[in-house]
Design a protein around this motif. Structure first.
Motif, mmCIF file in Angstrom:
data_model
loop_
_atom_site.group_PDB
_atom_site.id
_atom_site.type_symbol
_atom_site.label_atom_id
_atom_site.label_comp_id
_atom_site.label_asym_id
_atom_site.label_seq_id
_atom_site.Cartn_x
_atom_site.Cartn_y
_atom_site.Cartn_z
ATOM 1 N N ARG A 1 -68.788 15.482 -80.157
ATOM 2 C CA ARG A 1 -68.088 14.862 -79.041
ATOM 3 C C ARG A 1 -68.995 14.871 -77.823
ATOM 4 N N ASP A 2 -69.377 13.675 -77.368
ATOM 5 C CA ASP A 2 -70.245 13.533 -76.186
ATOM 6 C C ASP A 2 -71.555 14.301 -76.347
ATOM 7 N N GLY A 3 -72.122 14.243 -77.557
ATOM 8 C CA GLY A 3 -73.392 14.898 -77.805
ATOM 9 C C GLY A 3 -73.298 16.383 -78.077
ATOM 10 N N GLU A 4 -72.103 16.973 -78.019
ATOM 11 C CA GLU A 4 -71.907 18.391 -78.296
ATOM 12 C C GLU A 4 -71.191 18.552 -79.630
ATOM 13 N N PHE A 5 -71.452 19.675 -80.307
ATOM 14 C CA PHE A 5 -70.856 19.930 -81.613
ATOM 15 C C PHE A 5 -69.827 21.054 -81.493
ATOM 16 N N TYR A 6 -68.702 20.848 -82.168
ATOM 17 C CA TYR A 6 -67.610 21.811 -82.125
ATOM 18 C C TYR A 6 -67.126 22.099 -83.539
ATOM 19 N N LEU A 7 -66.639 23.315 -83.744
ATOM 20 C CA LEU A 7 -65.945 23.686 -84.970
ATOM 21 C C LEU A 7 -64.481 23.942 -84.609
ATOM 22 N N ILE A 8 -63.592 23.279 -85.318
ATOM 23 C CA ILE A 8 -62.158 23.437 -85.092
ATOM 24 C C ILE A 8 -61.600 24.177 -86.294
ATOM 25 N N ALA A 9 -61.272 25.450 -86.107
ATOM 26 C CA ALA A 9 -60.846 26.323 -87.196
ATOM 27 C C ALA A 9 -59.330 26.423 -87.246
ATOM 28 N N THR A 10 -58.810 26.522 -88.465
ATOM 29 C CA THR A 10 -57.374 26.665 -88.677
ATOM 30 C C THR A 10 -57.011 28.141 -88.768
ATOM 31 N N CYS A 11 -56.003 28.552 -88.018
ATOM 32 C CA CYS A 11 -55.524 29.943 -88.031
ATOM 33 C C CYS A 11 -54.055 29.949 -88.418
ATOM 34 N N ASP A 12 -53.696 30.868 -89.294
ATOM 35 C CA ASP A 12 -52.316 31.015 -89.745
ATOM 36 C C ASP A 12 -51.697 32.195 -88.996
ATOM 37 N N VAL A 13 -50.961 31.890 -87.926
ATOM 38 C CA VAL A 13 -50.404 32.920 -87.049
ATOM 39 C C VAL A 13 -48.970 33.205 -87.468
ATOM 40 N N MET B 1 -47.224 30.017 -88.703
ATOM 41 C CA MET B 1 -47.443 28.682 -88.187
ATOM 42 C C MET B 1 -48.944 28.424 -88.044
ATOM 43 N N LYS B 2 -49.321 27.146 -88.116
ATOM 44 C CA LYS B 2 -50.725 26.758 -88.043
ATOM 45 C C LYS B 2 -51.135 26.511 -86.589
ATOM 46 N N VAL B 3 -52.220 27.168 -86.171
ATOM 47 C CA VAL B 3 -52.791 26.992 -84.842
ATOM 48 C C VAL B 3 -54.285 26.752 -85.010
ATOM 49 N N VAL B 4 -54.843 25.830 -84.228
ATOM 50 C CA VAL B 4 -56.275 25.559 -84.313
ATOM 51 C C VAL B 4 -56.995 26.203 -83.144
ATOM 52 N N VAL B 5 -58.207 26.680 -83.417
ATOM 53 C CA VAL B 5 -59.070 27.278 -82.407
ATOM 54 C C VAL B 5 -60.376 26.492 -82.385
ATOM 55 N N GLN B 6 -60.790 26.063 -81.201
ATOM 56 C CA GLN B 6 -62.010 25.282 -81.062
ATOM 57 C C GLN B 6 -63.113 26.134 -80.464
ATOM 58 N N VAL B 7 -64.279 26.122 -81.129
ATOM 59 C CA VAL B 7 -65.448 26.823 -80.599
ATOM 60 C C VAL B 7 -66.577 25.810 -80.447
ATOM 61 N N LYS B 8 -67.438 26.053 -79.467
ATOM 62 C CA LYS B 8 -68.558 25.151 -79.192
ATOM 63 C C LYS B 8 -69.833 25.723 -79.806
ATOM 64 N N LEU B 9 -70.483 24.926 -80.636
ATOM 65 C CA LEU B 9 -71.737 25.359 -81.249
ATOM 66 C C LEU B 9 -72.880 25.237 -80.245
ATOM 67 N N LEU C 1 -59.597 34.151 -84.220
ATOM 68 C CA LEU C 1 -60.418 33.918 -85.406
ATOM 69 C C LEU C 1 -60.525 35.174 -86.258
ATOM 70 N N ARG C 2 -60.683 36.300 -85.604
ATOM 71 C CA ARG C 2 -60.871 37.545 -86.339
ATOM 72 C C ARG C 2 -59.605 37.949 -87.108
ATOM 73 N N GLU C 3 -58.444 37.697 -86.512
ATOM 74 C CA GLU C 3 -57.203 38.197 -87.103
ATOM 75 C C GLU C 3 -56.479 37.179 -87.978
ATOM 76 N N HIS C 4 -56.622 35.891 -87.661
ATOM 77 C CA HIS C 4 -55.744 34.917 -88.314
ATOM 78 C C HIS C 4 -56.455 33.720 -88.936
ATOM 79 N N ARG C 5 -57.777 33.641 -88.880
ATOM 80 C CA ARG C 5 -58.433 32.452 -89.431
ATOM 81 C C ARG C 5 -58.193 32.361 -90.928
ATOM 82 N N LYS C 6 -57.781 31.169 -91.372
ATOM 83 C CA LYS C 6 -57.493 30.965 -92.783
ATOM 84 C C LYS C 6 -57.528 29.472 -93.074
ATOM 85 N N GLY C 7 -58.289 29.076 -94.081
ATOM 86 C CA GLY C 7 -58.332 27.669 -94.462
ATOM 87 C C GLY C 7 -59.599 26.983 -93.995
#
Length: 414
Positions: A166-178, A1-9, A153-159
């Motif tokens: 958002r509000d002056g901050e930058f984020y990366l939203i990564a797709t993980c296939d769990v 299943m697809k799960v997203v992980v958000q990290v703040k740059l 991210l280490r185990e399931h990031r894919k794609g």
């Protein structure tokens, strides 16, 4: 299943300028591509690429960024077409639908931009990324996230991953296939979950998530918005923009807590979960004017989605049942009467005299319906038996037995 992980740059000043400029350039280009697509009747992605790719390269976009910009535009029109087909934008001729169909899709300057592994590389040990921008590739841009997110991210990031401001901050939203957990196809029973406003969720196990705190928070936010809007100064507008998503984040956090509690209980006890199918409830119910804000702020759909994906990850069966009469039917004798519901919180059966909290009664009805739906829908476990047709076919393959020889006829014998 697809799960997203958000990290703040955590970029420096120069990197912030480069990232912001990149988002503005690619979204301006996406608006131009959208105009071309609208003029040409929204052609296929390959044909749209022939009309726009060279110009995007001339605007300073890299090859992959140009491809992703074209695909982003085409996907936006696909989503619009699906919403129109589903009736989400109103009937043909309605003002909202005509407005959506009469002009090209526009993209905000800070809208998300997809990145693949050619434009973005992750250094998870250093918690840093290398990312393409219109000013060149930025290397060693640090990011922050939780330990669980880093493990995901280490185990399931894919794609692909999306860059968003958002509000002056930058984020990366990564797709993980769990990988999904094995489904428990033999649940001991079902936990019925009644979703509501006074109580966010009431489970047949006795768990109840009160909505008093959330409703108080929503009222406080609404009163503050009303005061700031009436003030109308620059500082008031700036504060409104800053607080625009605070209520949504607070609601999402509570829904995560409630859904995790329900799914964890079901997983521990080996049970399934039964939810009401509340699709279209806002169109079906009739509301007084003072009720509209409360009902339209009801986040039952988000809570249902959270329960669904958490149950899928845990291997917990989930079924949806018809919500009809769950609040009017007695969970003990199954008698249905509108008068059984004395008020919002009290249920008193007119037939057997059972008295209990109305949401508890509804949750037990939902649990019983969930068991019925699961029993009716699961595969039969009865071993296959030989049918009469198969028996006849088997018999036809056997050699015929010889007829017994007739005894000779002798006169005088019987």
């Amino acid at each position: 299943m697809k799960v997203v992980v958000q990290v703040k740059l955590l970029p420096d000043v120069d990197a912030v300028a480069a990232l912001r400029s990149t988002l503005h350039v690619v979204n301006e280009a996406a608006c131009w591509v959208s105009g071309v697509a609208f003029e040409r009747g929204v052609p296929r992605e390959y044909e749209l690429r022939k009309h726009t790719y060279a110009e995007l390269k001339a605007r300073g976009l890299g090859a992959q960024a140009a491809q992703h910009t074209i695909k982003k535009v085409r996907d936006a029109y696909t989503t619009l077409k699906a919403n129109i087909r589903a009736g989400n934008l109103g009937r043909p001729g309605s003002k909202r639908r005509d407005k959506a169909e009469s002009k090209p899709i526009a993209f905000r300057p800070e809208a998300a931009q997809p990145y693949d592994d050619r434009c973005l590389s992750w250094q998870l040990d250093r918690k840093a990324v290398s990312i393409w921008t219109t000013a060149g590739r930025l290397k060693g841009v640090r990011f922050a996230c939780s330990a669980d997110a880093l493990r995901m991210l280490r185990e399931h990031r894919k794609g692909e991953s999306d860059l968003v401001e958002r509000d002056g901050e930058f984020y990366l939203i990564a797709t993980c296939d769990v990988p999904e957990a094995p489904l428990n196809d033999n649940p001991a029973s079902f936990i019925g979950v009644d979703l509501g406003i006074a109580n966010i969720a009431t489970a047949s196990t006795g768990y109840r998530a009160a909505g008093r705190g959330l409703n108080r928070h929503r009222k406080r936010q609404a009163d503050l918005r009303r005061k700031l809007q009436a003030k109308g100064t620059k500082s008031a507008k700036r504060l409104l923009k800053k607080r625009s998503r605070k209520e949504a984040r607070h609601t999402a956090n509570i829904n995560h807590i409630v859904s995790k509690t329900v799914v964890t209980t079901a997983e521990r006890t080996g049970c399934g979960i039964a939810l009401e199918d509340l699709t279209g409830i806002r169109d079906r119910v009739r509301l007084r004017k003072d009720q509209r804000t409360t009902v339209h702020s009801w986040s039952f759909h988000q809570l249902g989605q959270y329960i669904a994906y958490k149950a899928k990850r845990a291997g917990v069966p989930l079924v949806y049942v018809d919500p009809a009469y769950t609040s009017q039917q007695c969970s003990q004798c199954h008698h249905i009467d509108r008068k059984n519901r004395v008020d919002q919180a009290t249920f008193a059966c007119r037939s057997c005299g059972t008295v209990m909290h109305a949401d508890d009664n509804a949750s037990h009805n939902i649990a019983r319906k969930g068991e019925s739906v699961w029993t009716a829908g699961r595969e039969s476990r009865v071993p296959a038996t030989t049918t009469r047709v198969a028996q006849t076919w088997e018999a036809s393959r056997q050699p015929a037995a010889p007829y017994p020889q007739a005894r000779p006829f002798t006169a005088g014998t019987s």
